[in-house]
Design a protein around this motif. Structure first.
Motif, PDB file in Angstrom:
ATOM      1  N   LEU A  30      34.246  34.437 -58.317  1.00  0.00           N
ATOM      2  CA  LEU A  30      35.241  34.043 -57.323  1.00  0.00           C
ATOM      3  C   LEU A  30      35.340  32.528 -57.237  1.00  0.00           C
ATOM      4  N   LEU A  31      34.195  31.863 -57.238  1.00  0.00           N
ATOM      5  CA  LEU A  31      34.197  30.400 -57.196  1.00  0.00           C
ATOM      6  C   LEU A  31      34.932  29.827 -58.402  1.00  0.00           C
ATOM      7  N   THR A  32      34.687  30.382 -59.593  1.00  0.00           N
ATOM      8  CA  THR A  32      35.387  29.925 -60.794  1.00  0.00           C
ATOM      9  C   THR A  32      36.888  30.054 -60.630  1.00  0.00           C
ATOM     10  N   SER A  33      37.331  31.155 -60.021  1.00  0.00           N
ATOM     11  CA  SER A  33      38.763  31.379 -59.841  1.00  0.00           C
ATOM     12  C   SER A  33      39.365  30.400 -58.845  1.00  0.00           C
ATOM     13  N   LEU A  68      28.068  33.715 -65.657  1.00  0.00           N
ATOM     14  CA  LEU A  68      27.434  32.405 -65.815  1.00  0.00           C
ATOM     15  C   LEU A  68      27.921  31.625 -67.029  1.00  0.00           C
ATOM     16  N   SER A  69      28.697  32.244 -67.910  1.00  0.00           N
ATOM     17  CA  SER A  69      29.036  31.595 -69.183  1.00  0.00           C
ATOM     18  C   SER A  69      29.902  30.353 -69.008  1.00  0.00           C
ATOM     19  N   ALA A  70      30.650  30.272 -67.915  1.00  0.00           N
ATOM     20  CA  ALA A  70      31.502  29.094 -67.699  1.00  0.00           C
ATOM     21  C   ALA A  70      30.817  28.030 -66.859  1.00  0.00           C
ATOM     22  N   THR A  71      29.548  28.236 -66.511  1.00  0.00           N
ATOM     23  CA  THR A  71      28.832  27.302 -65.645  1.00  0.00           C
ATOM     24  C   THR A  71      27.898  26.416 -66.465  1.00  0.00           C
ATOM     25  N   ASP A  72      27.274  25.476 -65.791  1.00  0.00           N
ATOM     26  CA  ASP A  72      26.354  24.555 -66.465  1.00  0.00           C
ATOM     27  C   ASP A  72      25.009  25.190 -66.776  1.00  0.00           C
ATOM     28  N   VAL A  73      24.828  26.466 -66.461  1.00  0.00           N
ATOM     29  CA  VAL A  73      23.620  27.174 -66.903  1.00  0.00           C
ATOM     30  C   VAL A  73      23.524  27.127 -68.429  1.00  0.00           C
ATOM     31  N   ARG A 130      26.947  22.399 -72.552  1.00  0.00           N
ATOM     32  CA  ARG A 130      28.326  22.315 -73.032  1.00  0.00           C
ATOM     33  C   ARG A 130      28.444  22.667 -74.510  1.00  0.00           C
ATOM     34  N   PHE A 131      27.478  22.242 -75.343  1.00  0.00           N
ATOM     35  CA  PHE A 131      27.602  22.527 -76.769  1.00  0.00           C
ATOM     36  C   PHE A 131      27.546  24.020 -77.041  1.00  0.00           C
ATOM     37  N   MET A 132      26.778  24.766 -76.235  1.00  0.00           N
ATOM     38  CA  MET A 132      26.737  26.217 -76.398  1.00  0.00           C
ATOM     39  C   MET A 132      28.062  26.846 -75.984  1.00  0.00           C
ATOM     40  N   ARG A 133      28.631  26.332 -74.893  1.00  0.00           N
ATOM     41  CA  ARG A 133      29.917  26.865 -74.450  1.00  0.00           C
ATOM     42  C   ARG A 133      31.006  26.585 -75.466  1.00  0.00           C
ATOM     43  N   ASP A 134      31.002  25.364 -76.026  1.00  0.00           N
ATOM     44  CA  ASP A 134      32.066  24.975 -76.958  1.00  0.00           C
ATOM     45  C   ASP A 134      31.885  25.573 -78.350  1.00  0.00           C
TER      46      ASP A 134
END
Length: 394
Positions: free
Chosen positions: A137-140, A343-348, A351-355
């Motif tokens: 919800l926070l992401t949205s 959690l995939s869109a968070t800083d957990v 950034r290199f893993m997300r990208d």
């Protein structure tokens, strides 16, 4: 009662948390400064999506085309219905901070109250459901999106259907459709309830009201033009991207350049497969699993699905898991969804893993795809044993 249980059944405290989340997200967006969406591009506010919604109302009342770019005002297109543009006028005249805050509160609190409106489930379980979806919800709402509102409307529709309140149920589903068209999938819920005639005419009345509402501020010629322009936008939008969806997953993992229409047809067939078990319509667990299936389907088969959309899917995940008796495989799937979807869109994740991994391989969608498959299995041949309620004390 242990302190964690006292926390989970404390509706006032959870309400306060949802309000604070909405307020903080609004302040973050409002004071986030200017940003570009393309390298070297024009600067826009950090709450660009809200500006798109706000300006759509002024474009509507000034007789402009809602579905073209207005790059001097906002980045990207308005893609919702003319009715949505009209109803957003209630916020458009407010100062941006006030309007943005009320918009985010609407998204957060409609979802909050919809979960408590579910006819079954103890307070503890409903508290866990709300905490399970809180990160999504926070992401949205950090992106000023309407997805929390849509999820709440669809859950409310289910609650109204369970209580035989068909006018209210039809309103919620039709309202969701006129925000984002994929809400139309929720009409499948009607199959599970008696008095199909009343469901049909109540839905028809709301469709007529929502469709023709813009005539309050535009003439018939402009009205017809706007709907033609909207239809043209939606038709052209299909080829733009694959999204965090089944289509994107098939392409990223297997290199399959699939036909989007055929994938969606396959998704519809699988979605409808459990509906042949008519004798199970009387079971509450079957009905709420269909709601969960709807909430996930509209995301994973949406070629435009993006990270903020997944609040809808995570609501389906939570309703699925906490409606069935516990099992090891279901727990594993829930944990996968929490880690790799929520959690995939968070800083957990760095950034290199997300990208390099999470985004290119559509990882956010994969747990939801697996869970949707499990829901179809559960509804078709699986065990529909409900989760036992825990007596709650406030």
């Amino acid at each position: 009662m242990p302190s964690i249980n006292r926390f989970l059944v404390n509706r006032r405290l959870l309400f306060f948390i949802f309000v604070v989340i909405a307020l903080l997200a609004s302040l973050q967006s409002y004071y986030g400064g200017l940003k570009t969406f393309v390298p070297g591009g024009k600067l826009y506010t950090s709450f660009n999506n809200y500006i798109i919604f706000k300006q759509s109302f002024f474009h509507l009342i000034h007789g402009q085309d809602l579905y073209v770019l207005y790059l001097d005002e906002q980045f990207d297109l308005f893609k919702y219905s003319p009715a949505f543009a009209l109803f957003f006028g209630g916020l458009s005249y407010l100062p941006d901070l006030a309007g943005l805050t009320l918009w985010n509160l609407l998204n957060a609190l409609v979802l909050f109250f919809s979960v408590y409106y579910l006819p079954k489930g103890d307070l503890r379980t409903k508290g866990i459901i709300l905490l399970t979806v809180l990160i999504e919800l926070l992401t949205s709402i950090q992106n000023e999106q309407s997805n929390g509102l849509i999820a709440g409307l669809l859950i409310f529709a289910f609650g109204f259907l369970e209580r035989g309140k068909y006018w209210q149920a039809a309103f919620c589903i039709v309202a969701s459709v006129y925000i984002k068209l994929f809400g139309i999938v929720a009409l499948a819920l009607f199959l599970l309830y008696p008095n199909k005639l009343k469901l049909t005419y109540t839905t028809a009345v709301w469709i007529l009201l929502f469709t023709f509402a813009p005539l309050v501020v535009v003439d018939m010629e402009q009205f017809l033009f706007l709907y033609k322009s909207w239809l043209s936008l939606l038709q052209n939008d299909r080829s733009i991207s694959d999204g965090l969806s089944v289509i994107g997953w098939l392409k990223a993992w297997f290199g399959w350049d699939v036909n989007k229409t055929m994938v969606n047809i396959a998704g519809v067939v699988l979605f409808c497969l459990p509906l042949v078990r008519i004798r199970y319509y009387s079971q509450y667990t079957f009905r709420i699993l269909l709601l969960a299936s709807v909430l996930i389907w509209v995301v994973i088969f949406n070629h435009r699905a993006e990270s903020p959309t997944f609040i809808i899917a995570m609501c389906g995940v939570a309703l699925w898991y906490f409606s069935l008796s516990s099992s090891r495989e279901n727990l594993v799937l829930l944990l996968l969804a929490f880690v790799f979807t929520a959690l995939s869109a968070t800083d957990v994740f760095p950034r290199f893993m997300r990208d390099e991994w999470l985004k290119p391989y559509v990882i956010k969608a994969v747990p939801c795809i697996l869970i949707w498959g499990k829901i179809i299995y559960d509804m078709w041949v699986g065990n529909l044993a409900p989760r036992e309620s825990v007596p709650s004390q406030v």
